[in-house]
Motif scaffolding. Structure first.
Motif, PDB file in Angstrom:
ATOM      1  N   PHE A  20       0.831  -1.207   0.000  1.00  0.00           N
ATOM      2  CA  PHE A  20       0.000   0.000   0.000  1.00  0.00           C
ATOM      3  C   PHE A  20       0.864   1.255   0.000  1.00  0.00           C
ATOM      4  O   PHE A  20       0.633   2.187  -0.780  1.00  0.00           O
ATOM      5  CB  PHE A  20      -0.924   0.009   1.220  1.00  0.00           C
ATOM      6  CG  PHE A  20      -1.755   1.262   1.336  1.00  0.00           C
ATOM      7  CD1 PHE A  20      -2.941   1.376   0.632  1.00  0.00           C
ATOM      8  CD2 PHE A  20      -1.338   2.320   2.127  1.00  0.00           C
ATOM      9  CE1 PHE A  20      -3.705   2.544   0.723  1.00  0.00           C
ATOM     10  CE2 PHE A  20      -2.094   3.484   2.226  1.00  0.00           C
ATOM     11  CZ  PHE A  20      -3.279   3.585   1.520  1.00  0.00           C
ATOM     12  N   GLU A  24       1.233   4.090  -2.922  1.00  0.00           N
ATOM     13  CA  GLU A  24       0.983   5.499  -2.642  1.00  0.00           C
ATOM     14  C   GLU A  24       2.193   6.358  -3.010  1.00  0.00           C
ATOM     15  O   GLU A  24       2.045   7.438  -3.594  1.00  0.00           O
ATOM     16  CB  GLU A  24       0.649   5.682  -1.162  1.00  0.00           C
ATOM     17  CG  GLU A  24      -0.709   5.133  -0.759  1.00  0.00           C
ATOM     18  CD  GLU A  24      -1.846   6.038  -1.193  1.00  0.00           C
ATOM     19  OE1 GLU A  24      -1.997   7.130  -0.646  1.00  0.00           O
ATOM     20  OE2 GLU A  24      -2.584   5.628  -2.117  1.00  0.00           O
ATOM     21  N   ARG A 146      -7.246   6.241   7.646  1.00  0.00           N
ATOM     22  CA  ARG A 146      -7.491   5.956   6.224  1.00  0.00           C
ATOM     23  C   ARG A 146      -8.968   6.067   5.868  1.00  0.00           C
ATOM     24  O   ARG A 146      -9.310   6.500   4.769  1.00  0.00           O
ATOM     25  CB  ARG A 146      -6.976   4.547   5.882  1.00  0.00           C
ATOM     26  CG  ARG A 146      -7.145   4.159   4.415  1.00  0.00           C
ATOM     27  CD  ARG A 146      -6.391   5.101   3.508  1.00  0.00           C
ATOM     28  NE  ARG A 146      -6.624   4.795   2.101  1.00  0.00           N
ATOM     29  CZ  ARG A 146      -6.197   5.550   1.086  1.00  0.00           C
ATOM     30  NH1 ARG A 146      -5.508   6.660   1.330  1.00  0.00           N
ATOM     31  NH2 ARG A 146      -6.449   5.214  -0.157  1.00  0.00           N
ATOM     32  N   HIS A 149     -10.299   9.189   4.445  1.00  0.00           N
ATOM     33  CA  HIS A 149     -10.076   9.429   3.015  1.00  0.00           C
ATOM     34  C   HIS A 149     -11.361   9.217   2.220  1.00  0.00           C
ATOM     35  O   HIS A 149     -11.566   9.841   1.179  1.00  0.00           O
ATOM     36  CB  HIS A 149      -8.974   8.485   2.518  1.00  0.00           C
ATOM     37  CG  HIS A 149      -8.759   8.502   1.040  1.00  0.00           C
ATOM     38  ND1 HIS A 149      -8.085   9.522   0.391  1.00  0.00           N
ATOM     39  CD2 HIS A 149      -9.129   7.625   0.061  1.00  0.00           C
ATOM     40  CE1 HIS A 149      -8.047   9.277  -0.905  1.00  0.00           C
ATOM     41  NE2 HIS A 149      -8.673   8.137  -1.132  1.00  0.00           N
ATOM     42  N   TYR A 150     -12.233   8.332   2.713  1.00  0.00           N
ATOM     43  CA  TYR A 150     -13.506   8.046   2.045  1.00  0.00           C
ATOM     44  C   TYR A 150     -14.661   8.810   2.688  1.00  0.00           C
ATOM     45  O   TYR A 150     -15.834   8.538   2.397  1.00  0.00           O
ATOM     46  CB  TYR A 150     -13.778   6.536   2.089  1.00  0.00           C
ATOM     47  CG  TYR A 150     -12.722   5.734   1.365  1.00  0.00           C
ATOM     48  CD1 TYR A 150     -12.624   5.772  -0.021  1.00  0.00           C
ATOM     49  CD2 TYR A 150     -11.804   4.952   2.066  1.00  0.00           C
ATOM     50  CE1 TYR A 150     -11.640   5.054  -0.692  1.00  0.00           C
ATOM     51  CE2 TYR A 150     -10.819   4.232   1.403  1.00  0.00           C
ATOM     52  CZ  TYR A 150     -10.741   4.293   0.028  1.00  0.00           C
ATOM     53  OH  TYR A 150      -9.771   3.577  -0.644  1.00  0.00           O
ATOM     54  N   LEU A 170      -2.320  -3.845   4.112  1.00  0.00           N
ATOM     55  CA  LEU A 170      -3.010  -2.563   3.994  1.00  0.00           C
ATOM     56  C   LEU A 170      -3.755  -2.413   2.675  1.00  0.00           C
ATOM     57  O   LEU A 170      -4.802  -1.750   2.623  1.00  0.00           O
ATOM     58  CB  LEU A 170      -2.015  -1.409   4.163  1.00  0.00           C
ATOM     59  CG  LEU A 170      -1.265  -1.321   5.488  1.00  0.00           C
ATOM     60  CD1 LEU A 170      -0.581   0.037   5.615  1.00  0.00           C
ATOM     61  CD2 LEU A 170      -2.179  -1.553   6.680  1.00  0.00           C
ATOM     62  N   ASP A 174      -7.553  -1.528   2.708  1.00  0.00           N
ATOM     63  CA  ASP A 174      -8.033  -0.342   1.998  1.00  0.00           C
ATOM     64  C   ASP A 174      -9.148  -0.694   1.020  1.00  0.00           C
ATOM     65  O   ASP A 174     -10.125   0.047   0.880  1.00  0.00           O
ATOM     66  CB  ASP A 174      -6.874   0.335   1.260  1.00  0.00           C
ATOM     67  CG  ASP A 174      -7.290   1.643   0.615  1.00  0.00           C
ATOM     68  OD1 ASP A 174      -7.844   2.506   1.322  1.00  0.00           O
ATOM     69  OD2 ASP A 174      -7.070   1.806  -0.592  1.00  0.00           O
ATOM     70  N   GLU A 178     -12.940   0.816   1.142  1.00  0.00           N
ATOM     71  CA  GLU A 178     -13.598   1.444  -0.012  1.00  0.00           C
ATOM     72  C   GLU A 178     -14.977   0.835  -0.244  1.00  0.00           C
ATOM     73  O   GLU A 178     -15.964   1.546  -0.485  1.00  0.00           O
ATOM     74  CB  GLU A 178     -12.733   1.281  -1.260  1.00  0.00           C
ATOM     75  CG  GLU A 178     -13.309   1.955  -2.492  1.00  0.00           C
ATOM     76  CD  GLU A 178     -12.483   1.730  -3.740  1.00  0.00           C
ATOM     77  OE1 GLU A 178     -12.867   2.256  -4.798  1.00  0.00           O
ATOM     78  OE2 GLU A 178     -11.464   1.013  -3.677  1.00  0.00           O
TER      79      GLU A 178
END
Length: 330
Positions: A20, A24, A146, A149-150, A170, A174, A178
């Motif tokens: 992850f 990134e 994290r 972020h959403y 991760l 993630d 999502e």
């Protein structure tokens, strides 16, 4: 962020086991250097090329990026870094002392000697990115951060259940965050019941089976899998629970399709989408051949429209989802 304001360096060494963080870091560097124009990007595999070839590529001006930077990105570069770090002054030290002004080189490694002279030289100039795995009590703070972020939050108990089901990868975590964010809709907080509903091997396999049936236009099988998914959900709100993982899978197929269309192969698909199981990768590759990008974009839109309809109308959810199947398989 800070990286966007810093002076660009001629060499970045991205190393560590956490996919992850690697993804990134690579994404940030691509965005900063290429600014949406991929003509200046050269990607290669360090296990399939030589150090001399990489250095030649770095020193060769791009034919397509006059006035802008070129980015040379080398994955699996462990062997190349070790080869270039021997016998001081190393190739990397010489490279840093006299780099090309219009090119940035990025080496992606899993394991490097952090006590070596070449590594120290690079780190002092700020070009080293350590992507180590998070363990134990480091995971919960990462999940809590994290999920923002959403645009969502998650309860501590839900975070713990998620870790127990998924582990410390991760990229996988993630992906589930999502899906959960899409599933929540207008709700802002992920609870234990949400994780229990959406996260699990059985549901993931069924969703894969569903998109496979749709790809093959097998309406009868798609309906059968749909009913199995509805039974797994065990709720009167099947549409809100069934559609988000379907939409997530269609989005993954679209991403895979675009990666393949850009000339990259299955290894890139597996890495970018974090597909760990060979059987799932094989099925995904097969399904991408049965869809066009236009069909995937259309199907994703169908799913979103049905999701909205299920939340704003009183139509029987079973009928709504069965109608969706006929649309997808048409």
């Amino acid at each position: 962020n800070r990286f966007q304001r810093e002076k660009l360096l001629p060499l970045y060494l991205i190393h560590g086991e956490e996919g992850f963080f690697v993804k990134e870091a690579v994404s940030l560097i691509k965005s900063r250097i290429l600014e949406g124009d991929a003509t200046g990007l050269v990607e290669t595999d360090g296990e399939m090329t030589s150090l001399s070839t990489v250095m030649e590529e770095v020193r060769t001006p791009s034919l397509f990026t006059s006035g802008s930077r070129k980015l040379v990105l080398v994955y699996n570069a462990d062997g190349l870094f070790k080869e270039g770090a021997v016998a001081p002054p190393s190739i990397w030290e010489r490279y840093m002392s006299s780099p090309p002004i219009d090119c940035v080189l990025v080496l992606v490694c899993k394991d490097v000697d952090t006590k070596g002279g070449a590594y120290d030289k690079i780190k002092k100039k700020g070009g080293s990115v350590n992507c180590r795995r998070l363990k134990g009590n480091e995971l919960t703070p990462w999940i809590l951060e994290r999920v923002r972020h959403y645009g969502k939050q998650i309860s501590l108990d839900a975070s713990r259940i998620l870790q127990e089901n998924v582990g410390d990868n991760l990229l996988l975590l993630d992906g589930h965050l999502e899906k959960l964010a899409l599933y929540l809709g207008s709700r802002t907080r992920i609870e234990v019941s949400d994780v229990e509903e959406l996260v699990g091997y059985d549901r993931q396999q069924k969703v894969f089976d569903f998109t496979g049936a749709v790809a093959r236009r097998d309406t009868a099988l798609a309906l059968k899998v749909l009913h199995q998914l509805m039974a797994l959900m065990k709720s009167g709100e099947e549409a809100q629970k069934v559609i988000p993982p379907m939409a997530w899978q269609i989005k993954r197929l679209l991403q895979a399709k675009r990666i393949l269309a850009s000339g990259k192969g299955r290894e890139t698909v597996a890495r970018e989408l974090n597909i760990r199981y060979p059987r799932f990768l094989e099925e995904l590759m097969n399904q991408t051949q049965l869809f066009s990008e236009v069909e995937l974009e259309r199907d994703y839109q169908f799913l979103l429209e049905t999701d909205i309809h299920s939340k704003t109308n009183s139509t029987d959810t079973r009928l709504l989802l069965e109608t969706l199947v006929f649309k997808l398989c048409k």
